[in-house]
Design a protein around this motif. Structure first.
Motif, PDB file in Angstrom:
ATOM      1  N   ASP A   2       0.824  -1.206   0.000  1.00 47.41           N
ATOM      2  CA  ASP A   2       0.000   0.000   0.000  1.00 47.41           C
ATOM      3  C   ASP A   2       0.860   1.259   0.000  1.00 47.41           C
ATOM      4  N   GLY A   3       0.335   2.298  -0.619  1.00 44.09           N
ATOM      5  CA  GLY A   3       0.957   3.605  -0.556  1.00 44.09           C
ATOM      6  C   GLY A   3       1.913   3.937  -1.678  1.00 44.09           C
ATOM      7  N   TRP A   4       2.250   2.989  -2.524  1.00 43.88           N
ATOM      8  CA  TRP A   4       3.161   3.257  -3.633  1.00 43.88           C
ATOM      9  C   TRP A   4       2.420   3.944  -4.784  1.00 43.88           C
ATOM     10  N   LYS A   5       3.097   4.904  -5.400  1.00 41.92           N
ATOM     11  CA  LYS A   5       2.533   5.631  -6.530  1.00 41.92           C
ATOM     12  C   LYS A   5       3.483   5.563  -7.715  1.00 41.92           C
ATOM     13  N   TRP A  16       6.061   0.968 -14.167  1.00 42.33           N
ATOM     14  CA  TRP A  16       6.171   0.155 -12.963  1.00 42.33           C
ATOM     15  C   TRP A  16       4.861  -0.574 -12.668  1.00 42.33           C
ATOM     16  N   ILE A  17       4.980  -1.776 -12.155  1.00 42.85           N
ATOM     17  CA  ILE A  17       3.844  -2.459 -11.544  1.00 42.85           C
ATOM     18  C   ILE A  17       4.283  -2.915 -10.148  1.00 42.85           C
ATOM     19  N   VAL A  18       3.350  -2.903  -9.214  1.00 37.00           N
ATOM     20  CA  VAL A  18       3.620  -3.268  -7.825  1.00 37.00           C
ATOM     21  C   VAL A  18       2.868  -4.552  -7.496  1.00 37.00           C
ATOM     22  N   GLY A  19       3.558  -5.495  -6.876  1.00 34.29           N
ATOM     23  CA  GLY A  19       2.924  -6.756  -6.524  1.00 34.29           C
ATOM     24  C   GLY A  19       2.864  -7.746  -7.664  1.00 34.29           C
ATOM     25  N   GLY A  20       3.688  -7.526  -8.679  1.00 32.66           N
ATOM     26  CA  GLY A  20       3.722  -8.462  -9.794  1.00 32.66           C
ATOM     27  C   GLY A  20       4.340  -9.798  -9.383  1.00 32.66           C
ATOM     28  N   THR A  21       4.017 -10.842 -10.104  1.00 35.71           N
ATOM     29  CA  THR A  21       4.454 -12.193  -9.728  1.00 35.71           C
ATOM     30  C   THR A  21       5.530 -12.752 -10.658  1.00 35.71           C
ATOM     31  N   ASN A  22       6.074 -11.929 -11.544  1.00 37.23           N
ATOM     32  CA  ASN A  22       7.068 -12.424 -12.495  1.00 37.23           C
ATOM     33  C   ASN A  22       8.448 -11.799 -12.320  1.00 37.23           C
ATOM     34  N   GLY A  23       8.706 -11.232 -11.148  1.00 36.46           N
ATOM     35  CA  GLY A  23       9.996 -10.585 -10.928  1.00 36.46           C
ATOM     36  C   GLY A  23      11.113 -11.526 -10.542  1.00 36.46           C
ATOM     37  N   ASN A  24      10.749 -12.779 -10.162  1.00 38.18           N
ATOM     38  CA  ASN A  24      11.752 -13.783  -9.777  1.00 38.18           C
ATOM     39  C   ASN A  24      12.686 -13.272  -8.690  1.00 38.18           C
ATOM     40  N   THR A  50       9.933   6.414 -15.949  1.00 37.11           N
ATOM     41  CA  THR A  50       8.877   6.137 -14.981  1.00 37.11           C
ATOM     42  C   THR A  50       9.465   6.018 -13.589  1.00 37.11           C
ATOM     43  N   ILE A  51       8.717   6.444 -12.592  1.00 35.08           N
ATOM     44  CA  ILE A  51       9.194   6.408 -11.221  1.00 35.08           C
ATOM     45  C   ILE A  51       8.139   5.800 -10.308  1.00 35.08           C
ATOM     46  N   LEU A  52       8.597   4.961  -9.399  1.00 33.46           N
ATOM     47  CA  LEU A  52       7.775   4.374  -8.346  1.00 33.46           C
ATOM     48  C   LEU A  52       8.230   5.008  -7.037  1.00 33.46           C
ATOM     49  N   TYR A  53       7.286   5.569  -6.267  1.00 32.74           N
ATOM     50  CA  TYR A  53       7.707   6.278  -5.053  1.00 32.74           C
ATOM     51  C   TYR A  53       6.667   6.143  -3.948  1.00 32.74           C
ATOM     52  N   LYS A  54       7.114   6.455  -2.739  1.00 34.26           N
ATOM     53  CA  LYS A  54       6.250   6.337  -1.565  1.00 34.26           C
ATOM     54  C   LYS A  54       6.709   7.316  -0.501  1.00 34.26           C
ATOM     55  N   GLU A  55       5.737   7.842   0.257  1.00 34.27           N
ATOM     56  CA  GLU A  55       6.080   8.739   1.363  1.00 34.27           C
ATOM     57  C   GLU A  55       6.595   7.927   2.549  1.00 34.27           C
TER      58      GLU A  55
END
Length: 199
Positions: A2-5, A16-24, A50-55
């Protein structure tokens, strides 16, 4: 999770995708760059930033450290990265800067552990931690940027409380201090001396 943008500065086929199942990576889920919202691969012919970030709320914490696992092959030619990742931070979620002391992440096909300190000006405040991916539209190699097990640790400090009245209900007492007397103040729980006053 939770909380990632996600913010796509240059919109291409990769994001970016969060919670993906193919990152090995460790476990069954991770965050990574994908060209189809599922697979851990990118379109090296589609320019993307692209950037993935969180407070992060580090109020009352200092001596901060960041640790994570990452994979990032991308593209590097004659020492210059063209498709690569960065660890970044921001104070306002708008302008991001590369984290001090960290290099561009590129040319790594194996899961790699990274541990680094966070600068002192991020202590005792809220800030944003982010993971930036950039690729051009020429060549490049899978896998793109992937991260897992992100942890920020620090040392918590508590400001000293100032009492303006004597807590007699808690078993404390008020004693006069006479001439040339020395008084020690003890912690009731630990027995440690908190302060000494000498007249």
């Amino acid at each position: 999770i939770d909380g990632w943008k996600v913010n796509d500065y240059v919109v291409g086929n990769n994001s970016w995708i969060v919670g993906g199942t193919n990152g090995n990576m460790n476990g069954s889920k991770s965050a990574y760059v994908s060209n189809d919202s599922s697979s851990h691969q990118y379109d090296n012919g589609s320019t993307s930033n692209t950037i993935l970030y969180k407070e992060v709320d580090a109020t009352q914490f200092d001596s901060l450290f960041l640790s994570l696992y990452y994979i990032c092959k991308g593209e590097k030619n004659t020492g210059i990265p063209y498709d690569y990742g960065k660890i970044v931070y921001s104070l306002d979620s708008i302008t991001f800067h590369q984290l001090n002391g960290t290099a561009d992440l590129v040319d790594s096909t194996n899961m790699t552990y990274l541990w680094t300190s966070l600068p002192y000006f991020l202590w005792n405040r809220k800030f944003y931690i982010g993971f930036y991916w950039e690729n051009d539209n020429a060549a490049g190699n899978d896998p793109p940027f992937a991260i897992d097990d992100i942890t920020i640790t620090g040392r918590r400090w508590m400001p000293s409380m100032i009492h303006t009245t004597v807590d007699t209900a808690g078993g404390y007492d008020e004693k006069p201090l006479g001439p040339l007397q020395t008084v020690d103040f003890y912690d009731k729980v630990t027995g440690n001396i908190l302060a000494t006053i000498q007249d």
